[in-house]
Write a protein that holds these residues in place. Structure first.
Motif, short mmCIF file in Angstrom:
data_model
loop_
_atom_site.label_atom_id
_atom_site.label_comp_id
_atom_site.label_asym_id
_atom_site.label_seq_id
_atom_site.Cartn_x
_atom_site.Cartn_y
_atom_site.Cartn_z
N GLN A 4 0.85 -1.17 0.00
CA GLN A 4 0.00 0.00 0.00
C GLN A 4 0.89 1.23 0.00
O GLN A 4 2.02 1.21 0.47
CB GLN A 4 -0.90 0.04 1.24
CG GLN A 4 -2.04 -0.95 1.21
CD GLN A 4 -2.89 -0.81 2.45
OE1 GLN A 4 -2.56 -1.35 3.49
NE2 GLN A 4 -3.97 -0.08 2.36
N THR A 57 -15.40 8.10 2.40
CA THR A 57 -14.23 7.61 1.67
C THR A 57 -13.64 8.73 0.84
O THR A 57 -14.36 9.43 0.12
CB THR A 57 -14.61 6.43 0.75
OG1 THR A 57 -15.17 5.38 1.54
CG2 THR A 57 -13.38 5.90 0.02
N GLN A 67 -4.59 6.60 -3.59
CA GLN A 67 -4.97 5.71 -2.50
C GLN A 67 -6.29 6.16 -1.92
O GLN A 67 -6.54 7.36 -1.78
CB GLN A 67 -3.91 5.70 -1.40
CG GLN A 67 -4.27 4.83 -0.21
CD GLN A 67 -3.25 4.88 0.89
OE1 GLN A 67 -2.09 5.21 0.65
NE2 GLN A 67 -3.66 4.59 2.11
N LYS A 68 -7.13 5.20 -1.60
CA LYS A 68 -8.39 5.52 -0.93
C LYS A 68 -8.20 5.46 0.58
O LYS A 68 -7.44 4.65 1.09
CB LYS A 68 -9.49 4.56 -1.37
CG LYS A 68 -9.93 4.76 -2.81
CD LYS A 68 -11.09 3.83 -3.16
CE LYS A 68 -11.62 4.13 -4.56
NZ LYS A 68 -10.62 3.94 -5.60
N LEU A 69 -8.88 6.34 1.27
CA LEU A 69 -8.83 6.40 2.73
C LEU A 69 -10.25 6.53 3.25
O LEU A 69 -10.99 7.41 2.81
CB LEU A 69 -7.99 7.60 3.19
CG LEU A 69 -8.02 7.93 4.69
CD1 LEU A 69 -7.40 6.80 5.49
CD2 LEU A 69 -7.30 9.25 4.95
N SER A 70 -10.63 5.66 4.17
CA SER A 70 -11.97 5.69 4.74
C SER A 70 -11.91 6.07 6.22
O SER A 70 -11.04 5.60 6.95
CB SER A 70 -12.65 4.32 4.59
OG SER A 70 -12.79 3.98 3.24
N ILE A 71 -12.85 6.92 6.62
CA ILE A 71 -12.92 7.36 8.02
C ILE A 71 -14.39 7.47 8.42
O ILE A 71 -15.29 7.39 7.58
CB ILE A 71 -12.19 8.70 8.24
CG1 ILE A 71 -12.73 9.79 7.28
CG2 ILE A 71 -10.69 8.54 8.05
CD1 ILE A 71 -13.79 10.66 7.85
N PRO A 80 -10.78 6.92 12.96
CA PRO A 80 -10.19 6.03 11.96
C PRO A 80 -10.97 4.73 11.82
O PRO A 80 -10.95 4.10 10.76
CB PRO A 80 -8.78 5.78 12.48
CG PRO A 80 -8.88 6.01 13.96
CD PRO A 80 -9.89 7.10 14.13
N LYS A 92 -15.47 -0.57 9.91
CA LYS A 92 -14.74 -0.11 8.73
C LYS A 92 -14.44 -1.28 7.78
O LYS A 92 -14.69 -1.19 6.57
CB LYS A 92 -13.44 0.57 9.13
CG LYS A 92 -12.61 1.09 7.97
CD LYS A 92 -11.39 1.82 8.48
CE LYS A 92 -10.57 2.40 7.35
NZ LYS A 92 -9.40 3.17 7.85
N GLU A 96 -15.98 -1.51 4.11
CA GLU A 96 -15.04 -1.51 2.98
C GLU A 96 -15.19 -2.79 2.17
O GLU A 96 -15.13 -2.75 0.93
CB GLU A 96 -13.61 -1.37 3.49
CG GLU A 96 -13.25 0.03 3.94
CD GLU A 96 -11.79 0.19 4.31
OE1 GLU A 96 -11.30 1.33 4.28
OE2 GLU A 96 -11.15 -0.82 4.65
N LYS A 226 -6.28 -3.95 -2.58
CA LYS A 226 -5.11 -3.26 -2.02
C LYS A 226 -3.83 -4.06 -2.15
O LYS A 226 -2.76 -3.57 -1.82
CB LYS A 226 -5.38 -2.92 -0.56
CG LYS A 226 -6.53 -1.93 -0.38
CD LYS A 226 -6.76 -1.61 1.08
CE LYS A 226 -7.90 -0.60 1.24
NZ LYS A 226 -8.17 -0.29 2.66
#
Length: 239
Positions: A4, A57, A67-71, A80, A92, A96, A226
């Motif tokens: 990643q 996201t 890059q994807k980031l999810s919160i 997080p 999460k 996801e 990923k």
């Protein structure tokens, strides 16, 4: 190999005056010290059974990589992850995975058969779809037990290599040669040949052929994969 792009330190809960999309983006721009980074919110949905909490996201990109980031966000807070005792784990991860399977399903249902190496055809066995790379050591470990796995499952391989150009070239050769194979034993022999780290080959692979594999890889990584090897039940993709 599971890889990643890691641009940031693990996130801690952080306060905002209001968790609008614009303020979330601004918060992460100030937190992630990467030149020329662009950040955008690509999805936002309510979290079931938690009033006022959203699952957001974002897509982070420096122009060459993304890059994807999810919160999670609720009121003026960012989290997080959220752990559910009742559901037995990370919300999460659950959300996801649900998004990933939805995205993969849309792609897989339309996938050209020439991009799938199929092993086994027993309707009584569950079929596994495996995203793989000839130069990934973990993929090599998975391939080493393929005969054993075929005793309980059918397998469909899609090549999404994350290594250098040679991994894309080997993928091209696997697709070409396995398309001419008469049975699973011949396909497995081809796979083992090109997954062997000592293999050498004289065939010239064109930029166009390499580009086809690169496009295939980007398509599935863009959907949320990923790393490799990545395995999913085909029945989940055909829903």
């Amino acid at each position: 190999m599971k890889k990643q792009i890691l641009w940031f330190v693990a996130l801690l809960s952080s306060t905002l005056f209001a968790a609008t999309d614009a303020q979330i983006v601004e918060h992460f721009k100030s937190t992630i010290q990467v030149p020329n980074i662009t950040i955008e919110v690509i999805s936002r949905k309510k979290v079931d059974n938690i009033e006022g909490m959203d699952f957001v996201t974002l897509n982070l990109s420096d122009g060459a990589r993304s890059q994807k980031l999810s919160i999670f966000t609720k009121d003026d807070l960012i989290f997080p992850d959220v752990i559910s005792i009742k559901q037995g784990g990370s919300i999460k991860e659950m959300m996801e995975m649900a998004d990933l399977q939805k995205n993969l399903s849309a792609l897989y249902k339309k996938e050209d058969k020439k991009n799938i190496v199929s092993l086994g055809n027993d309707p009584k066995k569950e079929t596994l779809v495996v995203f793989t790379d000839p130069e990934c050591p973990y993929c090599r470990q998975e391939l080493a037990q393929i005969e054993q796995r075929l005793t309980t499952n059918n397998i469909k391989l899609i090549f999404t290599p994350v290594h250098a150009r040679t991994s894309l070239e080997k993928s091209v050769l696997v697709y070409k040669e396995s398309a001419k194979a008469k049975n699973d034993a011949e396909k497995i022999a081809i796979l083992k040949k090109y997954f062997d780290e000592t293999v050498s080959y004289e065939q010239k692979i064109s930029d166009e052929e390499v580009g086809r594999i690169e496009t295939l890889k980007q398509k599935y990584f863009g959907a949320g994969i990923k790393g490799v090897p990545f395995m999913v039940r085909e029945k989940e993709l055909l829903k």
